[in-house]
Design an enzyme around this catalytic site. Structure first.
Site, short mmCIF file in Angstrom:
data_model
loop_
_atom_site.label_atom_id
_atom_site.label_comp_id
_atom_site.label_asym_id
_atom_site.label_seq_id
_atom_site.Cartn_x
_atom_site.Cartn_y
_atom_site.Cartn_z
N VAL A 174 0.84 -1.20 0.00
CA VAL A 174 0.00 0.00 0.00
C VAL A 174 0.88 1.26 0.00
O VAL A 174 0.62 2.22 -0.74
CB VAL A 174 -0.96 0.00 1.21
N CYS A 175 1.93 1.26 0.81
CA CYS A 175 2.82 2.41 0.89
C CYS A 175 3.48 2.70 -0.46
O CYS A 175 3.65 3.86 -0.87
CB CYS A 175 3.91 2.18 1.93
N THR A 176 3.83 1.64 -1.19
CA THR A 176 4.46 1.83 -2.50
C THR A 176 3.50 2.49 -3.47
O THR A 176 3.90 3.39 -4.23
CB THR A 176 4.93 0.47 -3.04
#
Length: 219
Positions: A44-46
């Site tokens: 998700v962070c990517t």
């Protein structure tokens, strides 16, 4: 210290992917968005940082500086940024704070107390997806926290920034679902006798406490 809307954004010193900095020196007299993500090399962070890298110019056009943070070291950040740029065909330009010891995360109350899976290999909580919008006087104007499982919507953050900047300049507030160019609400502090001088004749009185006018930035 408990942070609230209107609190002074705490100062701190940190190492970032753009070198060492003091936060207040970084802000100077600009708007700033400080945001945390849970961990490098996570899905998700990517997607989040790739999307932000695509739209970062929209923040810069509004005079907003960007600075990220996670509980990783600089080497991790440098390697992960390469993945982000490769996957999203971007060139990420904003700094990311290396906060492996959670010093800034504790100062800004960013640590996860909800998700038992959002921890590092030692079982220490990682950060949630916290966002702070800070104005040029270093006052906190927006605070939002998303769970680790949910990616942010950067269009919504741009919408809030537009609302805050418009309100500061023209003494207006914005209604539900407002978008740039829509009608706005005249601030209650503006007296009826001053309406025409400030907003012209295009003010609609729906109720004594609810007065609409066109977006003054379009004049």
């Amino acid at each position: 210290m408990t942070l609230r809307l209107g609190s002074q954004a705490p100062n701190f010193a940190a190492n970032t992917t753009h070198g060492s900095l003091e936060f207040h020196d970084f802000i100077k007299d600009s708007w700033t968005m400080l945001f945390s993500h849970p961990d490098d090399y996570t899905p998700v962070c990517t997607t989040e940082l790739g999307e932000l890298a695509k739209v970062e110019d929209k923040f810069y056009e509004r005079g907003v500086k960007l600075i990220g943070l996670s509980a990783n070291d600089l080497n991790s950040h440098y390697g992960w940024i390469k993945d982000i740029d490769e996957l999203h065909n971007t060139k990420l330009r904003f700094p990311i704070i290396a906060d492996k010891n959670r010093e800034v995360a504790r100062l800004y109350d960013m640590l996860d107390a909800l998700d038992p899976t959002n921890v590092d290999h030692l079982g220490i909580p990682l950060t949630v997806r916290t966002v702070f919008i800070i104005d040029p006087s270093k006052t906190i104007r927006l605070m939002m926290s998303y769970p680790a499982s949910t990616g942010r919507h950067f269009g919504e953050l741009l919408r809030v920034i537009d609302s805050l900047q418009l309100g500061d300049k023209y003494k207006v507030t914005t209604p539900a679902n407002w978008q740039q160019g829509d009608r706005v609400i005249v601030h209650p502090s503006v007296k009826n006798d001053d309406l025409e001088k400030t907003f012209g004749t295009e003010v609609e009185h729906l109720k004594p406490y609810l007065r609409l006018t066109k977006d003054p930035s379009n004049n």
